[in-house]
Design a protein around this motif. Sequence first.
Motif, PDB file in Angstrom:
ATOM      1  N   UNK A  55       0.804  -1.216   0.000  1.00 59.70           N
ATOM      2  CA  UNK A  55       0.000   0.000   0.000  1.00 59.70           C
ATOM      3  C   UNK A  55       0.840   1.270   0.000  1.00 59.70           C
ATOM      4  N   UNK A  56       1.952   1.388   0.777  1.00 60.16           N
ATOM      5  CA  UNK A  56       2.739   2.634   0.711  1.00 60.16           C
ATOM      6  C   UNK A  56       3.240   2.956  -0.686  1.00 60.16           C
ATOM      7  N   UNK A  57       3.670   1.923  -1.438  1.00 61.62           N
ATOM      8  CA  UNK A  57       4.154   2.157  -2.802  1.00 61.62           C
ATOM      9  C   UNK A  57       3.002   2.611  -3.700  1.00 61.62           C
ATOM     10  N   UNK A  58       1.848   1.953  -3.567  1.00 62.45           N
ATOM     11  CA  UNK A  58       0.684   2.312  -4.383  1.00 62.45           C
ATOM     12  C   UNK A  58       0.250   3.745  -4.090  1.00 62.45           C
ATOM     13  N   UNK A  59       0.188   4.077  -2.790  1.00 61.33           N
ATOM     14  CA  UNK A  59      -0.215   5.423  -2.395  1.00 61.33           C
ATOM     15  C   UNK A  59       0.783   6.457  -2.921  1.00 61.33           C
ATOM     16  N   UNK A  60       2.086   6.109  -2.850  1.00 65.77           N
ATOM     17  CA  UNK A  60       3.110   7.038  -3.337  1.00 65.77           C
ATOM     18  C   UNK A  60       2.992   7.298  -4.822  1.00 65.77           C
ATOM     19  N   UNK A  61       2.755   6.246  -5.598  1.00 62.13           N
ATOM     20  CA  UNK A  61       2.607   6.417  -7.052  1.00 62.13           C
ATOM     21  C   UNK A  61       1.399   7.280  -7.378  1.00 62.13           C
ATOM     22  N   UNK A  62       0.274   7.010  -6.695  1.00 60.52           N
ATOM     23  CA  UNK A  62      -0.933   7.811  -6.938  1.00 60.52           C
ATOM     24  C   UNK A  62      -0.703   9.257  -6.525  1.00 60.52           C
ATOM     25  N   UNK A  63      -0.006   9.451  -5.399  1.00 56.86           N
ATOM     26  CA  UNK A  63       0.244  10.800  -4.931  1.00 56.86           C
ATOM     27  C   UNK A  63       1.102  11.609  -5.880  1.00 56.86           C
ATOM     28  N   UNK A  64       2.035  10.944  -6.561  1.00 55.81           N
ATOM     29  CA  UNK A  64       2.904  11.652  -7.500  1.00 55.81           C
ATOM     30  C   UNK A  64       2.127  12.220  -8.689  1.00 55.81           C
ATOM     31  N   UNK A  65       0.986  11.602  -9.019  1.00 53.05           N
ATOM     32  CA  UNK A  65       0.192  12.126 -10.131  1.00 53.05           C
ATOM     33  C   UNK A  65      -0.311  13.537  -9.845  1.00 53.05           C
ATOM     34  N   UNK A  66      -0.386  13.903  -8.565  1.00 52.16           N
ATOM     35  CA  UNK A  66      -0.845  15.245  -8.219  1.00 52.16           C
ATOM     36  C   UNK A  66       0.136  16.326  -8.681  1.00 52.16           C
ATOM     37  N   UNK A  67       1.373  15.923  -8.989  1.00 53.37           N
ATOM     38  CA  UNK A  67       2.364  16.903  -9.426  1.00 53.37           C
ATOM     39  C   UNK A  67       2.185  17.294 -10.890  1.00 53.37           C
ATOM     40  N   UNK A  68       1.384  16.543 -11.633  1.00 54.41           N
ATOM     41  CA  UNK A  68       1.265  16.809 -13.070  1.00 54.41           C
ATOM     42  C   UNK A  68       0.779  18.228 -13.384  1.00 54.41           C
ATOM     43  N   UNK A  69      -0.229  18.781 -12.677  1.00 53.67           N
ATOM     44  CA  UNK A  69      -0.675  20.143 -13.023  1.00 53.67           C
ATOM     45  C   UNK A  69       0.406  21.202 -12.887  1.00 53.67           C
ATOM     46  N   UNK A  70       1.504  20.901 -12.164  1.00 58.67           N
ATOM     47  CA  UNK A  70       2.569  21.884 -12.027  1.00 58.67           C
ATOM     48  C   UNK A  70       3.361  22.060 -13.323  1.00 58.67           C
ATOM     49  N   UNK A  71       3.331  21.049 -14.191  1.00 62.51           N
ATOM     50  CA  UNK A  71       4.076  21.156 -15.447  1.00 62.51           C
ATOM     51  C   UNK A  71       3.504  22.250 -16.350  1.00 62.51           C
TER      52      UNK A  71
END
Length: 364
Positions: A55-71
Amino acid sequence: MSISTRMAKAGTPTPPRRVFGLSVVAVGVWALTAFFFWTGLYQVYLINQAKTPMMPIIIGIIGLTMLYPLLPWARSLGLNARRTRALAASDLRGARASASSGRDEALTSLGFSTGFLLIAALLHFVTTNDAAVTKTFLRADFIAQSWSKVAEGFWINIQVAIGAEIIVLVAGLGIAIMRMLPGRPGRPLRWLATAYVDVFRAIPSIIVLYLVGFGLTIAKVPIVSDLSPTMLAIIALALTYTGYVAEVYRAGLESIHPSQWSAARSLGLSYGQTLRKVIVPQATRRMVPPLLNDFIGLQKDTALISIMGVVDSFMQARLISSSVFNLSPVLVVAVVFIIATIPQARFVDRLMAKDAAKMKAGAL
């Protein structure tokens, strides 16, 4: 006096507006979204960390998607700086192009951030109150336990939907033609067809299913009372949806220009031949999208046949839910219907888009 005012008084085009303000709004929405999104993911982690080691890895991967709007937000800042440099060099065309692209990038960032905000709101909804919603509808063990039985029951739903659709396609066309019969000789049939459509479009499907499933059996109607519950369900849904489909047929047939009728009759074709060889082939293309929409509704209404004792997907889910005191199996039924329905809905959208494109091309 500002640069814009001086340029306007001099009769020259005004410079494009800055993108910085829109970029600030976009990053503000992103920051708010990121807070709710990541706190919601943390709640999911706390709920599932003991059950799922990954679960920590899954949560981390999903959380990283939140950075996309910064591009796109970062690109909007760069384009805003390019606009400023272009204005300093008196390159008004380049400044306008940079400002336009910068606004697009800022709006892209704002759009993705808003979408993530809606997802974050849903995430908080399912994790609040000690994850009561998650525990009620999203228990992974109960979902895995019920999936095979729900899929087996869904095969019954498919059989009922296909059987009813075949009957509806034929009966609906017959009712539509009856409503269109010309002259005084066709008046009684027109009245009967109109009454049928009005009655069965007014009665809810679940009532028709109940009356057919239990009423005909109690009344011991010959032949019909001996049919299986599945066949009775097909008949009940066919009775209801024939009324809807008949109106689709009638609208499609009446959409053909009257000159087509006149031309066919002037060539010596009978009323039936005109319908079969001239009108119906032309109307079919227009009728397919609304017909498919009605059949999507018919497929969803097959979930109601469980009231007749048919062990379909919904009945299977209810039986499992009553044994585990949880509604996760019912959610499986919803997912199965979504999987079956969405491709059909997209197919209907594609047909309607193609039809609209052809009509536009013909108009040009």
